[in-house]
Design a protein around this motif. Structure first.
Motif: not given
Ligand SMILES: Nc1ncnc2c1ncn2[C@@H]1O[C@H](COP(=O)(O)OP(=O)(O)OP(=O)(O)O)[C@@H](O)[C@H]1O
Length: 309
Positions: A141, A144-145, A149, A153, A180
């Motif tokens: 997840e 992919e995020e 950003v 992609k 993060d």
């Protein structure tokens, strides 16, 4: 604007240093080994640095080749031990709580060799994500995020070796954001890019990383435009010492109308600021062409490239 000064205590800021110092001993020759003595000489690329960076700041360390920028960032990222003084990142001591520091930071360098060239961008990020002990689902997840950003992609399933210099650098930023982190360190993030790709990357850092994500950023740079465009405050750094700190506008205004940051550098260091030679590494790798914004995108012909290296 503040002149660098000595002393002070460590409080709760995003990044703090008091009298931070690193000396690399000179390599010992045969005579030194025989006589069991330390070699004469040695360098001190970080020399009694006092500095505090607040949460949410974009702080720039502007200095020439060999000023000690990388060494300072390496100490803050716990990759090099200081010889003297103390530093805290996110409230953790870089020596005594190095594990906690590492959990709370990201590091972006220009060392593209640290990626796996035969793997795709997605596979690379999944691999580095696994080093952060994410569960498989959480890791996927996050990857992919971050691919979204950094606008990769469309190229996520292309091998890293086929990426342009600009794409590789955006991969380095994505990797730096995997955990993060509260603080993101960037060591000359546009060093290997040509002027167009560097401008695109700065624009991207400003909008996505600073604007949308609100990270504290500590950036070292050898590029005046980068310091001016990205940083709220800049430290002029030379020979291991901070000469002056302030916003780019404050620093320029302090020398009078029409002054440039290069004039500020000359004023405080007595040296002319030589911009690093443009590497011209090419914003665009074979098979990619720049889009409207200057980001490389896949054109025709990639399928005809030989895949194996
Ligand atoms: N591991 C090491 N052992 C010995 N000397 C070192 C080591 N790492 C860095 N130095 C020396 O410290 C000085 C500062 O290097 P550093 O890489 O920190 O500067 P910099 O400002 O990042 O320069 P550049 O922009 O050229 O990378 C240089 O003289 C370098 O040779």
């Amino acid at each position: 604007m503040t002149r660098a000064s000595g002393g002070g205590t460590i409080a709760d800021n995003a990044i703090e240093m008091v009298n931070l110092t690193k000396t690399f001993a000179a390599p010992r020759g045969i005579a030194d080994l025989v006589h069991r003595r330390t070699a004469a000489g040695g360098v001190t690329p970080v020399d009694g640095v006092d500095l505090a960076v607040e949460e949410g700041e974009v702080f720039g360390l502007l200095g020439p080749n060999g000023a000690g920028k990388t060494t300072l960032i390496k100490i803050l990222c716990t990759l090099v031990l200081p010889t003297a003084g103390a530093a805290k990142v996110n409230g953790y001591d870089v020596v005594k709580e190095s594990g906690r520091v590492r959990e709370s930071i990201g590091l972006v360098t220009t060392d593209e060799r640290s990626f796996y060239w035969r793997l795709t961008g997605r596979q690379n990020l999944e691999f580095f994500g696994s080093l952060h002990n994410f569960s498989t689902d959480d890791g996927r997840e996050m990857v992919e995020e971050l691919l979204g950003v950094v606008d990769l992609k469309d190229a996520a399933d292309v091998r890293f070796l086929n990426y342009s210099a600009g794409m590789k650098q955006r991969m380095a930023i994505a990797r730096g954001l995997l955990n993060d982190p509260a603080v993101l360190f960037m060591d000359e993030p546009t060093r290997s890019l040509d002027p167009g790709a560097a401008e695109s990357l700065r624009d991207f850092i400003r909008k996505e990383i600073v604007g949308s994500r609100g990270k504290t950023i500590f950036i070292s740079t050898h590029n005046l435009a980068e310091a001016e465009e990205l940083c709220g405050r800049v430290a002029i750094f030379d020979e291991g010492k901070i000469k002056v700190i302030g916003s780019p506008n404050e620093l320029k205004a302090s020398l009078g109308d029409g002054s440039k940051l290069s004039d500020v550098f000359l004023h405080y260091t007595g040296k002319r600021f030589e911009e690093r030679g443009r590497a011209g590494a090419g914003a665009t790798a074979p098979g990619f062409r720049p889009d409207r914004r200057g980001f490389p995108h896949r054109g025709g012909g990639l399928g005809r490239r030989r895949g194996g290296v």
